[in-house]
Scaffold this active site. Structure first.
Site, PDB file in Angstrom:
ATOM      1  N   GLU A  76      46.629-108.865 -35.066  1.00  0.00           N
ATOM      2  CA  GLU A  76      47.076-108.059 -36.289  1.00  0.00           C
ATOM      3  C   GLU A  76      47.196-106.610 -35.896  1.00  0.00           C
ATOM      4  O   GLU A  76      47.898-106.048 -36.564  1.00  0.00           O
ATOM      5  CB  GLU A  76      45.567-108.173 -37.058  1.00  0.00           C
ATOM      6  CG  GLU A  76      45.402-107.248 -38.596  1.00  0.00           C
ATOM      7  CD  GLU A  76      46.543-107.976 -39.360  1.00  0.00           C
ATOM      8  OE1 GLU A  76      46.959-107.110 -40.330  1.00  0.00           O
ATOM      9  OE2 GLU A  76      46.987-109.049 -39.429  1.00  0.00           O
ATOM     10  N   ASP A  77      46.474-106.005 -35.016  1.00  0.00           N
ATOM     11  CA  ASP A  77      46.393-104.539 -34.883  1.00  0.00           C
ATOM     12  C   ASP A  77      47.014-103.884 -33.424  1.00  0.00           C
ATOM     13  O   ASP A  77      46.824-102.806 -33.187  1.00  0.00           O
ATOM     14  CB  ASP A  77      45.084-103.791 -35.002  1.00  0.00           C
ATOM     15  CG  ASP A  77      44.303-103.910 -36.450  1.00  0.00           C
ATOM     16  OD1 ASP A  77      45.522-104.240 -37.442  1.00  0.00           O
ATOM     17  OD2 ASP A  77      43.306-104.242 -36.662  1.00  0.00           O
TER      18      ASP A  77
END
Length: 707
Positions: A76-77
């Protein structure tokens, strides 16, 4: 910041044979991809996955879960990909991380979005419950560090936690996690109340601490006297539970005299009941404050004896009595039973712990309306149950307010569908009767009995609601199919064609596809519901350049049109709803009735939302039509001689025709006049209202429905 060594030590404490290589590898990878990232708190981003992994060790989860806790934000990051995760850590880890990545994008704002996102969370749980356990750990650490976010964001995240994540933790049976989430959420949603309660507890802390030690010592002494092996715990209740009690009883903190609660933890079930007798002989039990969750476990399989007593100094004492195994389940919840070994058979109790998840899966498939679905889920996440018995002694947990029909559906769908009556203690009771804990219920069935729409007015359990609506939808589909065939048969006959010859022809399925229907039955049901006209189907069958003469019929007197256009339908009976009497200029919506065509409502009509949403259709005003429409207005004014004549004159001057007029005057000389008038549109109506307001004794003019 917690260190990786601390996490590894914790794992070995509850799982000495754990292979830690996967976790070490996940930590090195996590540190690498998150390098240089900083959280809003100013800490390195790596602190967050380490804290999440530490929370998961408190749940005593397996090695794969801890590794996924470290990796949960990588896709996700960072620039990490699912393919890379699978290559380095295997398919099992990759699948969990993929589920977490999808859940991280959920935002619970509108009802529709909230329903859709809860559906996704339920599907994630069904695929692998560890996805949601890791998500809960992630949410807990985010709540702990929530203070670094803007105020409006804090409030939004905290409310979302109260609405979804804390109840989910409770439903999974993880008591300590639920408590922390609730207290943190209250702090950010109502900081003033939180501080008031926290300050009040702090002032009484020393006093309560002495009280806990005194009661604890007394209970321990009594256990020894009765030959019972166990331990006693005392604690101050969490802030959110105190807040709920204050809200529920509408009292202030100073009026709460039972801030503390005690637990007696023993070896066997027999000892639990012996200890119950011991405390009841020690202090007087408070009526209706005893609950036996050992004999009748909660839906999440929580077990304990709960009792409240009039203790020393006139205060109330709340005591829970349970075994060590029950205590472990109460604290760790579903994580205490998580077995992830290929091919391992689950015992009956293990299966029962996942029944509720299976039920949630059924609801997410069957309940399409977002509000209905959310209501079903929240009923399950916030269980307030009554416990009733079958004649054979089996216990059924049902929502408070449940009826014999709810009970019948909890036994089997067939029993519910054919329920015609019920008996309690051999006496017949009405189907609307609200069941109470301890009732022994016998269901009377008949093959001729079927679910009724009226049942939906008083059933409470999501399963009953789902089953009844499914039956009604099936019946409506059958009726629509039959009506669709009948309408097609008449339309085809009108053009000298045999409908049933075409129906059995493979080419008819192609015509259904041309109208974007998967099957012929779907096409015929759409005709039965009035969403499509049979003539449109006939036009697809007739050759494009060939003209087939209609079989002549006696000339019919042309009916007066009503000035409405319905998308895709050109010959259907239309009538205006008497509850709201729409006129041109109003936003409108159509409702397909049974055998009475389409009823037109104003889009803001309060009745339209009570109807079946699947039968609402788009309609528009026909701008080419210029017709008079009836509308009802109410005029409130001070009574005087010639008033009715004066108002009637104002209406006539505004070029509106009066169909009906009534008047009533009260003792205070206030007149209430009702007029049914004809206007061309809502602008014309406004002219009429303005003309009436020009009369000096008029107080109020408003538009109302006929009914």
């Amino acid at each position: 910041m917690v260190r990786i060594e601390d996490i590894l030590d914790r794992i070995l404490a509850y799982n000495p044979n754990a292979d830690l290589s996967l976790i070490k590898k996940a930590y090195i990878y996590c540190a690498k991809v998150h390098k240089g990232q900083i959280r809003l708190s100013g800490e390195p981003y790596l602190s967050h996955p380490l804290e999440v992994a530490a929370i998961l060790t408190k749940m005593r989860l397996d090695v794969v879960s801890i590794a996924c806790g470290l990796l949960h934000d990588t896709v996700e990051d960072t620039k990490a990909t699912s393919e890379e995760i699978e290559k380095l850590f295997g398919k099992e880890v990759s699948t969990i991380i993929d589920g977490l990545t999808k859940l991280s994008r959920l935002s619970f704002s509108s009802i529709e979005r909230q329903a859709e996102n809860v559906r996704k969370m339920i599907l994630a749980m069904a695929q692998d419950i560890r996805v949601v356990l890791i998500k809960l750990a992630d949410r807990l650490h985010n709540m702990i560090t929530l203070g670094y976010l803007p105020t409006d964001k804090q409030r939004h995240v905290a409310q979302e936690t109260l609405d979804i994540y804390a109840p989910l933790a409770a439903r999974l049976g993880i008591g300590w996690l639920r408590t922390q989430l609730e207290d943190l959420a209250l702090y950010y949603t109502d900081q003033e109340t939180y501080q008031h309660i926290a300050h009040g507890i702090a002032k009484r802390k020393e006093e309560e601490k002495k009280y806990i030690e005194e009661i604890k010592g007394l209970l321990e002494k009594k256990l020894i006297e009765h030959g019972l092996r166990g331990r006693v715990e005392g604690r101050i209740k969490n802030i959110y539970s105190i807040y709920l009690k204050m809200q529920r009883q509408k009292i202030d903190l100073e009026q709460i005299y039972d801030l503390v609660a005690f637990r007696i933890i023993l070896k066997t079930v027999r000892e639990c009941y012996e200890a119950l007798g011991m405390v009841h002989s020690l202090w007087k039990p408070i009526p209706r404050k005893f609950k036996d969750y050992i004999a009748m476990p909660k839906p999440n399989m929580y077990q304990s004896l709960h009792t409240k007593l009039m203790g020393p100094y006139g205060g109330r004492v709340e005591i829970q009595i349970r075994t060590e195994e029950m205590h472990r389940i109460a604290e760790e919840g579903i994580a205490a039973h998580w077995r992830y070994k290929e091919g391992e058979e689950a015992d009956e109790r293990e299966v029962q712990r996942f029944v509720w998840l299976k039920q949630l899966l059924e609801w997410q498939r069957e309940l399409k309306d977002p509000k209905e679905f959310l209501k079903a889920v929240k009923t399950d996440l916030f269980p307030k149950d009554v416990y009733v018995f079958t004649p054979k002694g089996d216990v059924k947990a049902l929502p408070v307010g449940s009826t014999p029909i709810d009970f019948a559906y909890s036994i089997h769908t067939e029993v519910g569908d054919h329920c015609m009556g019920a008996k309690i203690d051999g006496k017949l009771i009405p189907l609307r009767y609200k069941l109470n804990t301890g009732n022994v219920v016998e269901i009377v069935t008949s093959p001729k009995q079927h679910p009724s729409k009226d049942w939906l007015k008083f059933v409470h359990s999501p399963k009953a609601i789902s089953c009844i609506k499914h039956y009604i939808r099936t019946q409506e589909c059958d009726q629509a199919l039959s009506l669709g065939k009948e309408l097609c048969e008449k339309a085809f006959k009108k053009y000298g064609l045999n409908f049933y010859e075409y129906l059995n022809n493979p080419g008819f399925a192609e015509i259904a596809k041309q109208f974007s229907f998967k099957t012929i039955d779907d096409l015929l049901m759409a005709i039965g519901y009035g969403k499509l006209s049979p003539k449109q189907v006939v036009n697809r069958i007739l050759p494009p350049k060939e003209t087939i003469e209609e079989i002549p019929k006696p000339p019919l007197k042309k009916e007066k049109t009503i000035g409405i256009k319905i998308k895709g339908i050109d010959d259907v009976m239309i009538k205006m709803a008497r509850c709201c009497l729409p006129i041109p200029g109003d936003k409108i919506i159509g409702y397909i009735t049974r055998g009475h065509g389409v009823t037109i409502h104003r889009a803001d009509c309060h009745n339209i939302w009570r109807l079946d949403s699947e039968r609402l259709i788009e309609v528009n005003w026909d701008k080419d039509e210029n017709l008079p429409y009836p509308v009802k207005i109410q005029v409130m004014c001070l009574d005087k001689i010639g008033l009715l004549s004066q108002i009637s004159g104002a209406i006539s001057q505004a070029k509106a025709n009066i169909i009906k007029a009534t008047s009533k005057t009260d003792l205070a000389k206030k007149a209430n006049l009702l007029f049914v008038i004809e206007v061309s549109d809502n602008r014309h109506l406004q002219k009429v209202i303005d003309a009436i307001y020009n009369i000096d004794t008029v107080l109020e003019v408003q538009r109302i429905g006929l009914t």
